[in-house]
Design a protein around this motif. Structure first.
Motif, PDB file in Angstrom:
ATOM      1  N   GLN A  28       0.735  -1.184   0.087  1.00 47.87           N
ATOM      2  CA  GLN A  28      -0.174  -0.207  -0.129  1.00 47.87           C
ATOM      3  C   GLN A  28       0.748   1.231  -0.126  1.00 47.87           C
ATOM      4  N   GLU A  36       0.891   6.574  -6.895  1.00 49.44           N
ATOM      5  CA  GLU A  36      -0.520   7.482  -7.146  1.00 49.44           C
ATOM      6  C   GLU A  36      -0.227   9.014  -6.717  1.00 49.44           C
ATOM      7  N   ALA A  58      -2.340  -6.505  -3.873  1.00 51.34           N
ATOM      8  CA  ALA A  58      -1.617  -6.620  -4.767  1.00 51.34           C
ATOM      9  C   ALA A  58      -2.574  -6.444  -6.216  1.00 51.34           C
ATOM     10  N   GLU A  59      -2.060  -5.698  -7.381  1.00 53.46           N
ATOM     11  CA  GLU A  59      -2.846  -5.883  -8.697  1.00 53.46           C
ATOM     12  C   GLU A  59      -2.400  -7.099  -9.568  1.00 53.46           C
ATOM     13  N   GLY A  75       1.860   1.862  -3.375  1.00 51.73           N
ATOM     14  CA  GLY A  75       0.738   2.335  -4.155  1.00 51.73           C
ATOM     15  C   GLY A  75       0.581   4.065  -4.075  1.00 51.73           C
ATOM     16  N   GLU A  96      -4.056  -9.245  -0.599  1.00 50.34           N
ATOM     17  CA  GLU A  96      -5.333  -8.632  -1.183  1.00 50.34           C
ATOM     18  C   GLU A  96      -5.059  -7.156  -1.598  1.00 50.34           C
TER      19      GLU A  96
END
Length: 324
Positions: free
Chosen positions: A241, A248, A323-324, A244, A321
């Motif tokens: 996260q 982003e 992870a893309e 991420g 959960e």
């Protein structure tokens, strides 16, 4: 919270961390009477591509907190990880490869950042063909040393005969360039962006070798994986996260680095454009990591290749959960 420790306090801090690590992560009673885990993470000071630990507290699972300890170089981080003084680490891939080759109980459980390197020099050096006789700075034992030697050889330049290589620490690279001690250097951010802001230019891309952009990894010890896989998964989830957020919201990433380390905002903003935060251990990445291990043997950084099947554990990033 800023956990940047001055050098004078680092030994004491690692001593406290080691005491906690002897029984796993530090554990205390929470306000509701339950237990909580304090996870210690090592990283490098003043380098934006290793800033992930500072965002992990935002994504901590209930009962887990993070304590960040900074070091001057990746081998010191790896040694602290291997000894149990810290629980997790964000550090240069070569240090983990070297630790594994030496039989140490370290594991790579995620990538962390690609890029973060640059090959820059004076305006008079128009390209690699103009490097003959140049003094070139590099940090020994690092990804950048391998990238430099491979890049020179790809352009027909003998690193031992045609140029003078000068071993410098990361913080000394840009000052050495500005003072004229070296004509060029291949090193890490933010030194690269400092030099570029001061008028240097890129000599050649450091990413056009079999190693690609592989640089920084996320690691722990096999002992912790065996003793507390649930915690390792929780920490990995926080790490993913944090990655991420950096991808982003680069402005928040830049602001964090500037506030934590007191770096120049323009230099930091430029440097993050040269960095790709990541976590996946996909096939293409593992191929490049294997190429790095091979070149470490070729350039005498290690005496034998590590067992990558043992060193690398993709279980936790693959199970996350987030992870893309």
């Amino acid at each position: 919270m800023n956990h940047h420790l001055p050098k004078a306090g680092l030994t004491a801090a690692l001593g406290l961390a080691l005491t906690a690590a002897l029984t796993g992560c530090g554990t205390s009673n929470g306000a509701d009477g339950g237990s909580s885990d304090t996870v210690t993470i090592g990283t490098l000071r003043s380098q934006p591509h290793l800033y992930q630990p500072y965002f992990m507290e935002r994504f901590a699972e209930e009962g887990v907190s993070y304590e960040v300890t900074t070091f001057d170089n990746s081998p010191d981080i790896k040694n602290a990880l291997s000894s149990g003084a810290i629980d997790f680490a964000v550090l240069g891939a070569p240090s983990m490869l070297a630790g594994s080759a030496a039989g140490e109980d370290v594991r790579i459980i995620g990538s962390a950042a690609n890029g973060g390197s640059g090959f820059v020099g004076t305006p008079e050096i128009s390209g690699p063909e103009a490097l003959a006789g140049a003094r070139i700075g590099y940090p020994a034992g690092s990804s950048q040393e391998i990238l430099l030697k491979l890049t020179l050889e790809a352009h027909g330049i003998d690193p031992d005969e045609d140029v003078e290589l000068v071993n410098l620490a990361y913080p000394d690279m840009a000052p050495a360039y500005e003072s004229g001690q070296v004509d060029a250097f291949l090193s890490a951010e933010t030194g690269v962006s400092i030099a570029l802001e001061a008028g240097a230019h890129e000599i050649a891309s450091p990413y056009e070798t079999p190693i690609g952009g592989v640089n920084i990894v996320f690691g722990t010890r096999a002992e912790l994986i065996e003793d507390n896989p649930e915690l390792v998964q929780s920490v990995t989830d926080s790490f993913i996260q944090a990655i991420g957020l950096m991808n982003e919201d680069p402005d928040t990433w830049v602001d964090g680095v500037v506030e934590t380390f007191g770096l120049d905002a323009a230099v930091t903003a430029r440097s993050v454009q040269n960095i790709t935060p990541r976590y996946a251990l996909d096939e293409a990445y593992l191929t490049e990591l294997g190429a790095q291990a091979e070149q470490m043997v070729v350039f005498d950084q290690i005496s034998g290749e590590p067992d990558l099947d043992t060193l690398i554990d993709p279980t936790f990033v693959e199970a996350s959960e987030f992870a893309e």
